[in-house]
Design a protein around this motif. Structure first.
Motif, PDB file in Angstrom:
ATOM      1  N   GLY A   1       0.686  -1.558   0.043  1.00  0.00           N
ATOM      2  CA  GLY A   1      -0.019  -0.037  -0.034  1.00  0.00           C
ATOM      3  C   GLY A   1       1.334   0.967   0.136  1.00  0.00           C
ATOM      4  N   SER A   2       0.384   2.116  -0.461  1.00  0.00           N
ATOM      5  CA  SER A   2       1.133   3.565  -0.380  1.00  0.00           C
ATOM      6  C   SER A   2       1.183   4.521   1.102  1.00  0.00           C
ATOM      7  CB  SER A   2       0.134   4.368  -1.003  1.00  0.00           C
ATOM      8  OG  SER A   2       0.614   4.472  -2.510  1.00  0.00           O
ATOM      9  N   ASP A   3       1.570   4.881   1.378  1.00  0.00           N
ATOM     10  CA  ASP A   3       2.281   5.509   2.749  1.00  0.00           C
ATOM     11  C   ASP A   3       1.623   7.353   2.126  1.00  0.00           C
ATOM     12  OD1 ASP A   3       2.834   6.534   4.939  1.00  0.00           O
ATOM     13  OD2 ASP A   3       4.645   6.278   5.263  1.00  0.00           O
ATOM     14  N   GLU A   4       0.545   7.534   2.981  1.00  0.00           N
ATOM     15  CA  GLU A   4      -0.124   9.094   1.902  1.00  0.00           C
ATOM     16  C   GLU A   4       0.065   9.848   3.238  1.00  0.00           C
ATOM     17  OE1 GLU A   4      -2.393   7.589  -1.217  1.00  0.00           O
ATOM     18  OE2 GLU A   4      -3.452   8.380   0.764  1.00  0.00           O
ATOM     19  N   HIS A   5       0.770   9.586   4.574  1.00  0.00           N
ATOM     20  CA  HIS A   5       0.761  10.696   5.714  1.00  0.00           C
ATOM     21  C   HIS A   5       1.787  11.044   5.487  1.00  0.00           C
ATOM     22  CE1 HIS A   5      -3.104   8.822   7.184  1.00  0.00           C
ATOM     23  NE2 HIS A   5      -3.669   9.905   6.268  1.00  0.00           N
ATOM     24  N   GLY A   6       2.791  12.340   6.627  1.00  0.00           N
ATOM     25  CA  GLY A   6       3.445  12.932   6.856  1.00  0.00           C
ATOM     26  C   GLY A   6       4.215  14.101   6.073  1.00  0.00           C
ATOM     27  N   VAL A   7       5.164  14.336   6.350  1.00  0.00           N
ATOM     28  CA  VAL A   7       5.512  16.034   6.556  1.00  0.00           C
ATOM     29  C   VAL A   7       5.867  15.972   4.868  1.00  0.00           C
ATOM     30  CG1 VAL A   7       7.118  17.992   6.601  1.00  0.00           C
ATOM     31  CG2 VAL A   7       5.936  16.782   8.789  1.00  0.00           C
ATOM     32  N   PRO A   8       6.351  14.769   4.831  1.00  0.00           N
ATOM     33  CA  PRO A   8       6.953  15.130   2.442  1.00  0.00           C
ATOM     34  C   PRO A   8       6.091  15.087   1.493  1.00  0.00           C
ATOM     35  CG  PRO A   8       8.213  13.424   4.176  1.00  0.00           C
ATOM     36  CD  PRO A   8       7.338  13.650   4.768  1.00  0.00           C
ATOM     37  N   ILE A   9       4.566  14.603   2.250  1.00  0.00           N
ATOM     38  CA  ILE A   9       3.674  14.604   1.670  1.00  0.00           C
ATOM     39  C   ILE A   9       2.855  15.708   1.839  1.00  0.00           C
ATOM     40  CG2 ILE A   9       1.059  13.984   0.910  1.00  0.00           C
ATOM     41  CD1 ILE A   9       2.965  12.209   0.846  1.00  0.00           C
ATOM     42  N   THR A  10       2.764  16.450   2.463  1.00  0.00           N
ATOM     43  CA  THR A  10       1.963  18.314   3.167  1.00  0.00           C
ATOM     44  C   THR A  10       3.314  19.265   2.724  1.00  0.00           C
ATOM     45  OG1 THR A  10       3.219  18.535   4.816  1.00  0.00           O
ATOM     46  CG2 THR A  10       0.910  17.768   4.946  1.00  0.00           C
ATOM     47  N   LEU A  11       4.564  18.860   2.378  1.00  0.00           N
ATOM     48  CA  LEU A  11       5.741  19.842   2.118  1.00  0.00           C
ATOM     49  C   LEU A  11       5.257  19.701   0.569  1.00  0.00           C
ATOM     50  CD1 LEU A  11       9.021  19.319   3.755  1.00  0.00           C
ATOM     51  CD2 LEU A  11       7.449  21.366   3.496  1.00  0.00           C
ATOM     52  N   LYS A  12       5.228  19.278  -0.445  1.00  0.00           N
ATOM     53  CA  LYS A  12       4.500  18.448  -1.982  1.00  0.00           C
ATOM     54  C   LYS A  12       3.858  19.275  -2.246  1.00  0.00           C
ATOM     55  CE  LYS A  12       5.839  16.036  -5.689  1.00  0.00           C
ATOM     56  NZ  LYS A  12       7.733  15.948  -6.056  1.00  0.00           N
ATOM     57  N   ALA A  13       2.573  19.506  -1.414  1.00  0.00           N
ATOM     58  CA  ALA A  13       1.459  19.889  -1.761  1.00  0.00           C
ATOM     59  C   ALA A  13       1.356  21.555  -1.548  1.00  0.00           C
ATOM     60  CB  ALA A  13       0.390  19.089  -0.737  1.00  0.00           C
ATOM     61  N   LYS A  14       2.448  21.846  -0.297  1.00  0.00           N
ATOM     62  CA  LYS A  14       2.381  23.438  -0.565  1.00  0.00           C
ATOM     63  C   LYS A  14       3.790  23.618  -1.907  1.00  0.00           C
ATOM     64  CE  LYS A  14       4.579  26.291   2.711  1.00  0.00           C
ATOM     65  NZ  LYS A  14       5.551  27.159   1.585  1.00  0.00           N
ATOM     66  N   ASN A  15       4.281  22.964  -2.337  1.00  0.00           N
ATOM     67  CA  ASN A  15       5.484  23.763  -2.849  1.00  0.00           C
ATOM     68  C   ASN A  15       4.408  23.868  -4.432  1.00  0.00           C
ATOM     69  OD1 ASN A  15       7.596  23.738  -1.965  1.00  0.00           O
ATOM     70  ND2 ASN A  15       8.054  22.152  -1.789  1.00  0.00           N
ATOM     71  N   GLU A  16       3.546  22.692  -4.948  1.00  0.00           N
ATOM     72  CA  GLU A  16       2.387  22.611  -6.163  1.00  0.00           C
ATOM     73  C   GLU A  16       0.849  23.663  -6.343  1.00  0.00           C
ATOM     74  OE1 GLU A  16       2.301  19.014  -7.895  1.00  0.00           O
ATOM     75  OE2 GLU A  16       4.412  17.951  -7.168  1.00  0.00           O
ATOM     76  N   GLY A  17       0.822  23.809  -4.527  1.00  0.00           N
ATOM     77  CA  GLY A  17       0.036  24.708  -4.729  1.00  0.00           C
ATOM     78  C   GLY A  17      -1.372  23.934  -5.142  1.00  0.00           C
ATOM     79  N   VAL A  18      -1.493  22.824  -4.306  1.00  0.00           N
ATOM     80  CA  VAL A  18      -2.187  22.266  -4.529  1.00  0.00           C
ATOM     81  C   VAL A  18      -2.367  21.578  -3.090  1.00  0.00           C
ATOM     82  CG1 VAL A  18      -2.562  21.486  -6.597  1.00  0.00           C
ATOM     83  CG2 VAL A  18      -1.205  19.840  -5.288  1.00  0.00           C
ATOM     84  N   THR A  19      -3.878  20.433  -2.347  1.00  0.00           N
ATOM     85  CA  THR A  19      -4.211  19.743  -1.492  1.00  0.00           C
ATOM     86  C   THR A  19      -3.876  18.475  -1.252  1.00  0.00           C
ATOM     87  OG1 THR A  19      -5.663  18.581  -2.025  1.00  0.00           O
ATOM     88  CG2 THR A  19      -6.331  20.451  -1.718  1.00  0.00           C
ATOM     89  N   PRO A  20      -2.763  18.415   0.219  1.00  0.00           N
ATOM     90  CA  PRO A  20      -2.729  16.735  -0.021  1.00  0.00           C
ATOM     91  C   PRO A  20      -3.021  15.794  -0.664  1.00  0.00           C
ATOM     92  CG  PRO A  20      -2.192  17.460   2.180  1.00  0.00           C
ATOM     93  CD  PRO A  20      -3.222  18.582   1.337  1.00  0.00           C
ATOM     94  N   GLN A  21      -4.437  15.967  -0.109  1.00  0.00           N
ATOM     95  CA  GLN A  21      -5.086  15.014  -1.308  1.00  0.00           C
ATOM     96  C   GLN A  21      -4.919  14.186  -2.866  1.00  0.00           C
ATOM     97  OE1 GLN A  21      -7.108  12.234   0.989  1.00  0.00           O
ATOM     98  NE2 GLN A  21      -6.992  11.575  -0.548  1.00  0.00           N
ATOM     99  N   ASP A  22      -4.511  15.715  -3.101  1.00  0.00           N
ATOM    100  CA  ASP A  22      -4.025  15.660  -4.860  1.00  0.00           C
ATOM    101  C   ASP A  22      -3.014  14.753  -4.767  1.00  0.00           C
ATOM    102  OD1 ASP A  22      -6.410  17.385  -5.269  1.00  0.00           O
ATOM    103  OD2 ASP A  22      -5.688  18.642  -4.909  1.00  0.00           O
ATOM    104  N   ILE A  23      -2.354  15.384  -3.677  1.00  0.00           N
ATOM    105  CA  ILE A  23      -0.803  14.451  -4.416  1.00  0.00           C
ATOM    106  C   ILE A  23      -0.785  13.265  -3.912  1.00  0.00           C
ATOM    107  CG2 ILE A  23       1.761  14.490  -3.238  1.00  0.00           C
ATOM    108  CD1 ILE A  23       1.458  17.335  -4.682  1.00  0.00           C
ATOM    109  N   VAL A  24      -0.935  12.725  -2.844  1.00  0.00           N
ATOM    110  CA  VAL A  24      -1.417  11.460  -2.449  1.00  0.00           C
ATOM    111  C   VAL A  24      -2.896  10.087  -4.027  1.00  0.00           C
ATOM    112  CG1 VAL A  24      -0.870  11.651   0.147  1.00  0.00           C
ATOM    113  CG2 VAL A  24      -3.263  11.399  -1.361  1.00  0.00           C
TER     114      VAL A  24
END
Length: 679
Positions: free
Chosen positions: A53-76
């Motif tokens: 399965g995919s690990d979809e929590h944690g700061v790397p997710i939120t950082l990427k979302a912030k950098n791309e201007g989208v939500t963490p859910q969009d990233i995962v």
């Protein structure tokens, strides 16, 4: 470890972070060996499930979302889809591939935490943590950067310096800065729950150090080092708004720490797979195996077992066959630096060559030490081993059968001593493959599996049926029968490693429903049965194909150097009067040609609005003469003339140089009349 003591096997694979695609380091360390082992057990008709399965929590997710201007859910959602699709196409045979953002996982992780909380297995502690006053939030360690106190590199994270690899605490950083707002954070107190690993230390000593000395030396050694240093309580919650909320009162704005949350994902994924999930997790006659990379050893051998032990009803892992790291062309694989071979790209660039990569990553697996993947080695193993040994043997056996017998399997006659010697080697090779697989030595196992095709090649080369076809046709029948029986055995033996190739081979031989017990059977193909026409299993990979991959990596290096290049410091101050002495005008290039016998120089005629003049400029590497005629430029018109290659240059064209060294014209954004002054 033999499997006979257990009725079923649960195999888990480390959950890849859904902040990027899967690369060859992930495959070599975790997913290829896990898939090999599970396919092997399935061929033996054992009860086994492969959980991922995919690990979809944690700061790397939120950082990427912030950098791309989208939500963490969009990233995962994006990367979970890419990862799952890549695994399916690559042939990683998960029974279930789940995700930690699912409702089932949130419920399972919450219930697990609540059980331990109610049993008093956590301790509550206040700690000091960095806080961003502008963003009004506590900062997780990856939300803080600064100068590494050890190597002095800039951009170190609050948990690790990626330049020197040292683990850090956020408070260790020199000149810390918030990634969220860019401001300097302050220290504030916050409350969290901790798993007291020190309480579980006696159990871990007995369970690991005394009870599992058969674990791989790298795993056992790392566990011993952690335990010998003395275990400390570890936080199971953190201040963040993305993850599984801590399910107790007074925990607003807090989620389960990802290291606590992620391994519970194995449980929630098994729940999704079957309502009988408990038999895999809670029965003494079940065994659990964790396939991971070395960076996850502490979590799977010390932390997760402590969690399971504290909960009280779960089995503990029987083995954790962790691998070391795979490097790429002599450099550490890095998602952030794009220094990787991405699986989804490989599947496009090397269509239908899944087994080539599976083979190379297994033959060069980092089982006992870090290993290096190179494209030249990839090419050599394909051409010299898969094509020249395995593919060549199978092709010869099938082609000759069609040539001599129209695809009908000939009957064997009287066996010579050499025939018997060759046939006796088959079960011996099978035994060596099996023994290696049972103790997770996949490099050794695949080498032995390929040795069976080496045996077949040698047998055909020694017996030379093509020379005996007219003089001793009965002998040729025996030779070809034996060659075909070896081929059939090869198709079973390679199936865990090269499933796509095994399927092709068995289709060619008109065989089905083969299992591991069929290995060593010398009558898999009955006399008179028909086989299909030959199909090439592998094709040679040319130098040009490999060079494309090397060029791509070289461009990545250039891009990284450019991205990390620091602007040159400002020159010494000048007086305003010095600046006003420069007469810079907008000009238009009206003619352009290369300067003979030079690589860098162009001779330009520029309309300055005052006159038309000749300027020699070192821009030929970046621009073709015909492309820049009519181009607006900025030109210093009162620069003293000087001769360059015999041409008097009357001015200077102003250029901007980017981090990679490429030049661009400095020019007005809209149409401006030549002669307009630049102030």
């Amino acid at each position: 470890m033999k499997t006979g003591n257990f009725k079923r096997t649960l195999v888990t694979t480390a959950l890849p972070y859904a902040n990027g695609p899967v690369h060859i380091g992930h495959l070599a360390g975790v997913y290829v060996p896990a898939d090999i082992y599970v396919r092997y057990l399935r061929l033996k008709h054992e009860d086994v499930v492969l959980i991922g399965g995919s690990d979809e929590h944690g700061v790397p997710i939120t950082l990427k979302a912030k950098n791309e201007g989208v939500t963490p859910q969009d990233i995962v959602d994006k990367y979970h889809g890419i990862i799952k699709d890549s695994f399916e196409k690559f042939g990683v045979s998960f029974d279930v591939y789940s995700r930690t953002s699912s409702k089932m996982h949130h419920e399972t992780a919450s219930d697990f935490f609540k059980t331990l909380y109610d049993k008093g297995e956590f301790v509550e502690k206040e700690s000091e943590q960095y806080y961003d006053e502008e963003a009004n939030q506590f900062l997780a360690d990856r939300y803080i950067t600064g100068t590494c106190p050890h190597c002095k590199s800039e951009g170190a994270y609050g948990d690790q310096c990626e330049s020197c690899g040292t683990s850090l605490n956020a408070t260790d950083l020199i000149n810390p800065q918030s990634v969220v707002s860019g401001s300097k954070p302050v220290v504030r107190k916050t409350k969290h729950w901790y798993l007291p690993l020190d309480k579980h230390e006696p159990f871990l000593k007995e369970w690991i150090l005394d009870g599992h000395k058969e674990w791989k030396p790298n795993v056992y050694g790392q566990c011993k080092s952690w335990i010998d240093l003395g275990l400390q309580p570890r936080a199971v919650s953190r201040d963040l708004n993305w993850g599984v909320p801590v399910p107790v009162e007074g925990a607003d704005g807090k989620v389960l720490y990802v290291w606590f949350d992620a391994p519970i994902g194995y449980i929630s994924a098994t729940k999704e797979l079957t309502p009988e999930w408990e038999k895999y997790w809670k029965s003494d006659d079940s065994r659990m195996l964790h396939f991971i990379g070395k960076d996850n050893i502490v979590f799977h051998c010390i932390v997760f077992p402590s969690m399971l032990k504290a909960e009280g009803s779960y089995i503990l892992p029987e083995n954790v066959p962790a691998n070391e790291f795979l490097n790429l062309e002599g450099d550490k694989i890095s998602t952030s630096r794009n220094w990787a071979v991405w699986l989804h790209e490989y599947l496009v660039d090397f269509k239908d060559k899944q087994d080539v990569l599976r083979y190379v990553l297994t033959a060069n697996a980092p089982e006992t030490k870090d290993n290096d993947f190179t494209w030249k080695d990839f090419q050599a193993r394909n051409n010299n081993e898969l094509v020249a040994i395995l593919g060549n043997f199978v092709n010869r056996a099938v082609v000759l059968t069609h040539k001599y017998y129209d695809g009908a399997v000939p009957a064997a006659g009287e066996l010579t001593d050499y025939d018997k010697e060759t046939l006796n080697e088959i079960p011996a090779i099978v035994k060596r493959v099996e023994d290696a697989l049972d103790i997770f030595r996949f490099r050794e196992a695949v080498r032995e599996a390929i040795n069976l095709s080496r045996l077949g090649n040698k047998y055909l080369a020694d017996c030379e049926p093509w020379k005996l076809a007219k003089t001793d046709p009965e002998r040729v029948k025996t030779i070809m029968n034996i060659a075909l029986q070896i081929t059939a055995n090869v198709s079973i033996l390679i199936e865990p490693f090269l499933p796509f190739t095994a399927k092709k081979m068995q289709d060619m031989l008109n065989l089905e429903n083969l299992d591991w017990s069929s290995c060593g059977n010398l009558e898999l193909l009955s006399a008179g049965s028909l086989i299909n026409k030959p199909e090439l299993l592998f094709e040679k990979i040319e130098d040009a194909t490999i060079q494309e991959q090397l060029d791509r990596l070289q461009q990545t290096k250039v891009d990284n150097e450019a991205a990390n290049k620091v602007a040159a410091p400002a020159k010494d101050n000048i007086e305003f009067d010095d600046f006003t002495k420069m007469d810079i005008r907008v000009g238009t290039i009206v003619e352009a040609e290369k300067v003979a016998k030079t690589k860098k120089l162009l001779q330009l005629k520029v309309d300055t609005g005052i006159d038309q003049r000749i300027v020699v400029s070192g821009i030929a590497e970046f621009f073709k003469p015909e492309e820049i005629i009519g181009k607006h430029v900025s030109i210093l018109v009162n620069l003293a003339p000087r001769k360059i290659r015999g041409i008097e240059s009357q001015g200077m064209i102003l250029m901007a140089e980017d981090a990679s060294g490429k030049l661009e014209f400095v020019a007005p954004a809209s149409d401006v009349k030549p002669g307009s002054e630049i102030r």
